[in-house]
Scaffold this motif. Sequence first.
Motif, PDB file in Angstrom:
ATOM      1  N   ARG A 111     -17.994  25.081  20.954  1.00  0.00           N
ATOM      2  CA  ARG A 111     -18.851  25.305  22.118  1.00  0.00           C
ATOM      3  C   ARG A 111     -19.267  23.966  22.729  1.00  0.00           C
ATOM      4  O   ARG A 111     -19.471  22.984  22.014  1.00  0.00           O
ATOM      5  CB  ARG A 111     -20.119  26.086  21.736  1.00  0.00           C
ATOM      6  CG  ARG A 111     -19.864  27.481  21.205  1.00  0.00           C
ATOM      7  CD  ARG A 111     -21.156  28.175  20.818  1.00  0.00           C
ATOM      8  NE  ARG A 111     -20.875  29.464  20.183  1.00  0.00           N
ATOM      9  CZ  ARG A 111     -20.585  29.612  18.909  1.00  0.00           C
ATOM     10  NH1 ARG A 111     -20.557  28.546  18.118  1.00  0.00           N
ATOM     11  NH2 ARG A 111     -20.321  30.806  18.411  1.00  0.00           N
ATOM     12  N   TYR A 112     -19.414  23.990  24.056  1.00  0.00           N
ATOM     13  CA  TYR A 112     -19.870  22.809  24.785  1.00  0.00           C
ATOM     14  C   TYR A 112     -20.945  23.211  25.785  1.00  0.00           C
ATOM     15  O   TYR A 112     -20.878  24.288  26.400  1.00  0.00           O
ATOM     16  CB  TYR A 112     -18.724  22.157  25.569  1.00  0.00           C
ATOM     17  CG  TYR A 112     -17.565  21.675  24.732  1.00  0.00           C
ATOM     18  CD1 TYR A 112     -17.594  20.424  24.111  1.00  0.00           C
ATOM     19  CD2 TYR A 112     -16.435  22.466  24.584  1.00  0.00           C
ATOM     20  CE1 TYR A 112     -16.525  19.977  23.357  1.00  0.00           C
ATOM     21  CE2 TYR A 112     -15.352  22.028  23.834  1.00  0.00           C
ATOM     22  CZ  TYR A 112     -15.402  20.785  23.219  1.00  0.00           C
ATOM     23  OH  TYR A 112     -14.342  20.350  22.467  1.00  0.00           O
ATOM     24  N   LEU A 113     -21.904  22.323  25.957  1.00  0.00           N
ATOM     25  CA  LEU A 113     -22.844  22.407  27.064  1.00  0.00           C
ATOM     26  C   LEU A 113     -22.672  21.134  27.880  1.00  0.00           C
ATOM     27  O   LEU A 113     -22.927  20.030  27.391  1.00  0.00           O
ATOM     28  CB  LEU A 113     -24.283  22.533  26.555  1.00  0.00           C
ATOM     29  CG  LEU A 113     -25.367  22.549  27.641  1.00  0.00           C
ATOM     30  CD1 LEU A 113     -25.161  23.714  28.598  1.00  0.00           C
ATOM     31  CD2 LEU A 113     -26.758  22.619  27.017  1.00  0.00           C
ATOM     32  N   GLU A 130     -10.038  21.216  29.948  1.00  0.00           N
ATOM     33  CA  GLU A 130      -9.543  21.103  28.576  1.00  0.00           C
ATOM     34  C   GLU A 130     -10.250  22.084  27.650  1.00  0.00           C
ATOM     35  O   GLU A 130      -9.617  22.721  26.799  1.00  0.00           O
ATOM     36  CB  GLU A 130      -9.730  19.668  28.077  1.00  0.00           C
ATOM     37  CG  GLU A 130      -9.237  19.412  26.666  1.00  0.00           C
ATOM     38  CD  GLU A 130      -7.726  19.554  26.520  1.00  0.00           C
ATOM     39  OE1 GLU A 130      -7.250  19.742  25.388  1.00  0.00           O
ATOM     40  OE2 GLU A 130      -7.008  19.465  27.542  1.00  0.00           O
ATOM     41  N   ALA A 131     -11.566  22.197  27.789  1.00  0.00           N
ATOM     42  CA  ALA A 131     -12.313  23.134  26.947  1.00  0.00           C
ATOM     43  C   ALA A 131     -11.819  24.566  27.164  1.00  0.00           C
ATOM     44  O   ALA A 131     -11.671  25.345  26.210  1.00  0.00           O
ATOM     45  CB  ALA A 131     -13.806  23.043  27.246  1.00  0.00           C
ATOM     46  N   GLY A 135      -9.763  27.279  24.495  1.00  0.00           N
ATOM     47  CA  GLY A 135     -10.402  28.540  24.154  1.00  0.00           C
ATOM     48  C   GLY A 135     -11.834  28.387  23.693  1.00  0.00           C
ATOM     49  O   GLY A 135     -12.394  29.309  23.077  1.00  0.00           O
ATOM     50  N   ALA A 136     -12.461  27.255  23.992  1.00  0.00           N
ATOM     51  CA  ALA A 136     -13.844  27.014  23.586  1.00  0.00           C
ATOM     52  C   ALA A 136     -14.812  27.682  24.553  1.00  0.00           C
ATOM     53  O   ALA A 136     -14.515  27.857  25.744  1.00  0.00           O
ATOM     54  CB  ALA A 136     -14.122  25.514  23.527  1.00  0.00           C
ATOM     55  N   HIS A 185     -28.444  24.905  20.266  1.00  0.00           N
ATOM     56  CA  HIS A 185     -27.401  25.911  20.073  1.00  0.00           C
ATOM     57  C   HIS A 185     -26.497  25.490  18.924  1.00  0.00           C
ATOM     58  O   HIS A 185     -26.044  24.336  18.883  1.00  0.00           O
ATOM     59  CB  HIS A 185     -26.587  26.086  21.353  1.00  0.00           C
ATOM     60  CG  HIS A 185     -27.396  26.517  22.538  1.00  0.00           C
ATOM     61  ND1 HIS A 185     -27.871  27.801  22.685  1.00  0.00           N
ATOM     62  CD2 HIS A 185     -27.844  25.836  23.624  1.00  0.00           C
ATOM     63  CE1 HIS A 185     -28.552  27.895  23.810  1.00  0.00           C
ATOM     64  NE2 HIS A 185     -28.556  26.713  24.402  1.00  0.00           N
ATOM     65  N   PRO A 186     -26.195  26.360  17.979  1.00  0.00           N
ATOM     66  CA  PRO A 186     -25.366  25.979  16.832  1.00  0.00           C
ATOM     67  C   PRO A 186     -23.936  25.671  17.260  1.00  0.00           C
ATOM     68  O   PRO A 186     -23.401  26.273  18.195  1.00  0.00           O
ATOM     69  CB  PRO A 186     -25.429  27.218  15.928  1.00  0.00           C
ATOM     70  CG  PRO A 186     -25.776  28.355  16.845  1.00  0.00           C
ATOM     71  CD  PRO A 186     -26.641  27.769  17.901  1.00  0.00           C
ATOM     72  N   ASP A 187     -23.329  24.723  16.557  1.00  0.00           N
ATOM     73  CA  ASP A 187     -21.918  24.387  16.762  1.00  0.00           C
ATOM     74  C   ASP A 187     -21.620  24.026  18.215  1.00  0.00           C
ATOM     75  O   ASP A 187     -20.572  24.381  18.751  1.00  0.00           O
ATOM     76  CB  ASP A 187     -21.007  25.536  16.316  1.00  0.00           C
ATOM     77  CG  ASP A 187     -21.197  25.902  14.851  1.00  0.00           C
ATOM     78  OD1 ASP A 187     -21.333  24.971  14.043  1.00  0.00           O
ATOM     79  OD2 ASP A 187     -21.228  27.098  14.537  1.00  0.00           O
ATOM     80  N   THR A 188     -22.542  23.325  18.864  1.00  0.00           N
ATOM     81  CA  THR A 188     -22.407  22.988  20.271  1.00  0.00           C
ATOM     82  C   THR A 188     -22.522  21.482  20.464  1.00  0.00           C
ATOM     83  O   THR A 188     -23.431  20.849  19.915  1.00  0.00           O
ATOM     84  CB  THR A 188     -23.491  23.689  21.121  1.00  0.00           C
ATOM     85  OG1 THR A 188     -23.363  25.100  20.974  1.00  0.00           O
ATOM     86  CG2 THR A 188     -23.365  23.319  22.583  1.00  0.00           C
ATOM     87  N   LEU A 189     -21.613  20.907  21.236  1.00  0.00           N
ATOM     88  CA  LEU A 189     -21.728  19.515  21.662  1.00  0.00           C
ATOM     89  C   LEU A 189     -22.214  19.484  23.101  1.00  0.00           C
ATOM     90  O   LEU A 189     -21.773  20.283  23.934  1.00  0.00           O
ATOM     91  CB  LEU A 189     -20.386  18.792  21.545  1.00  0.00           C
ATOM     92  CG  LEU A 189     -19.859  18.552  20.133  1.00  0.00           C
ATOM     93  CD1 LEU A 189     -18.536  17.782  20.179  1.00  0.00           C
ATOM     94  CD2 LEU A 189     -20.874  17.786  19.281  1.00  0.00           C
ATOM     95  N   VAL A 190     -23.114  18.554  23.386  1.00  0.00           N
ATOM     96  CA  VAL A 190     -23.658  18.386  24.728  1.00  0.00           C
ATOM     97  C   VAL A 190     -23.067  17.119  25.331  1.00  0.00           C
ATOM     98  O   VAL A 190     -23.167  16.039  24.745  1.00  0.00           O
ATOM     99  CB  VAL A 190     -25.195  18.295  24.706  1.00  0.00           C
ATOM    100  CG1 VAL A 190     -25.738  18.124  26.119  1.00  0.00           C
ATOM    101  CG2 VAL A 190     -25.803  19.521  24.045  1.00  0.00           C
ATOM    102  N   TYR A 191     -22.440  17.265  26.487  1.00  0.00           N
ATOM    103  CA  TYR A 191     -21.877  16.127  27.223  1.00  0.00           C
ATOM    104  C   TYR A 191     -22.648  15.976  28.524  1.00  0.00           C
ATOM    105  O   TYR A 191     -22.780  16.939  29.298  1.00  0.00           O
ATOM    106  CB  TYR A 191     -20.391  16.350  27.519  1.00  0.00           C
ATOM    107  CG  TYR A 191     -19.497  15.985  26.359  1.00  0.00           C
ATOM    108  CD1 TYR A 191     -18.832  14.769  26.318  1.00  0.00           C
ATOM    109  CD2 TYR A 191     -19.341  16.857  25.282  1.00  0.00           C
ATOM    110  CE1 TYR A 191     -18.021  14.428  25.240  1.00  0.00           C
ATOM    111  CE2 TYR A 191     -18.539  16.529  24.201  1.00  0.00           C
ATOM    112  CZ  TYR A 191     -17.880  15.312  24.192  1.00  0.00           C
ATOM    113  OH  TYR A 191     -17.081  14.968  23.124  1.00  0.00           O
TER     114      TYR A 191
END
Length: 318
Positions: A111-113, A130-131, A135-136, A185-191
Amino acid sequence: MPSDEPEYDLKVTATTPIAAGVRLLTLARPSGDPLPAWTPGAHLDLLLTPGLVRQYSLCGDPHDPSAYQVAVLRETSGRGGSAHVHDHLAEGDTIRARGPRNHFPLVSSPRYLFVAGGIGITPILPMITEASARGADWRLLYGGRTRTSMAFADRLTRDHPDQVELYPEDETGLLDLHTLLAVPHPDTLVYCCGPEPLLAATEQQCATWPQGTLRVERFVPKPENPTAPRTAFEVELTLTGKTLTVPADRSILQVVEEAGVPILSSCREGTCGTCETTVLDGTPDHRDSLLTEDERAAGDVMFICVSRATSPRLVLEL
């Protein structure tokens, strides 16, 4: 890095206004040959005129080797780079380039934010593509002064209506990061990429998220800590056999250049990554705006235009 990174010509094949104050450049090899490969988050050095080098995030398709695209915001209080792009670059012109290089890579995550402000959407755009391809799960919070100033906004809301949230300041006010980022948020990277107030607010709100969650890219240097010590230290350059003293009022880059050691540099403020140097021994005092906390802790590279040493001596691969 040593001053042997190749430069090459790029031809401006199109220059297109895409938002208020934003122009999209499409660049290709004059010969039509494939361009160097790149990944989402990469930027390109454009040598606009002698002494005028600027870095721009690539915002096109990484899988298209025939063209690069960069979007340039006219900065009314800038240092001349954006004005040159807007006022002097035309279709058919040729400019020199270096890179691409990537200090803002998209790390694999379920997951991404994405948080973007203004022209900070440019490195985020290929990340979204790309995300999606991976399939993220992802979500974009995109703020700007007005809807008409927000590059790619129409495209993003058309292609991803359920994942893109636009926050034009004149309609909604500033991004309410206190609410939007209140709960980790679990399992989430913030960019995050955009102006310094947005980056600082995002860093503050993500302080309670798991370590390593937040990745940011700055267009201007992070404000310097006024209490950071500035003392003299030595640098040993293993490739040239020199040992130099860096006084309190000089940077490593300045001292190395004055000693006649060629090294590639550009921004000289710790934002572009051009002067990245391998550290073989000693402890760097990282003052750049690029490295993550884990990368700083590793201590195996540094940006010598701004960073110093906490140890009496550094051994550098120069």
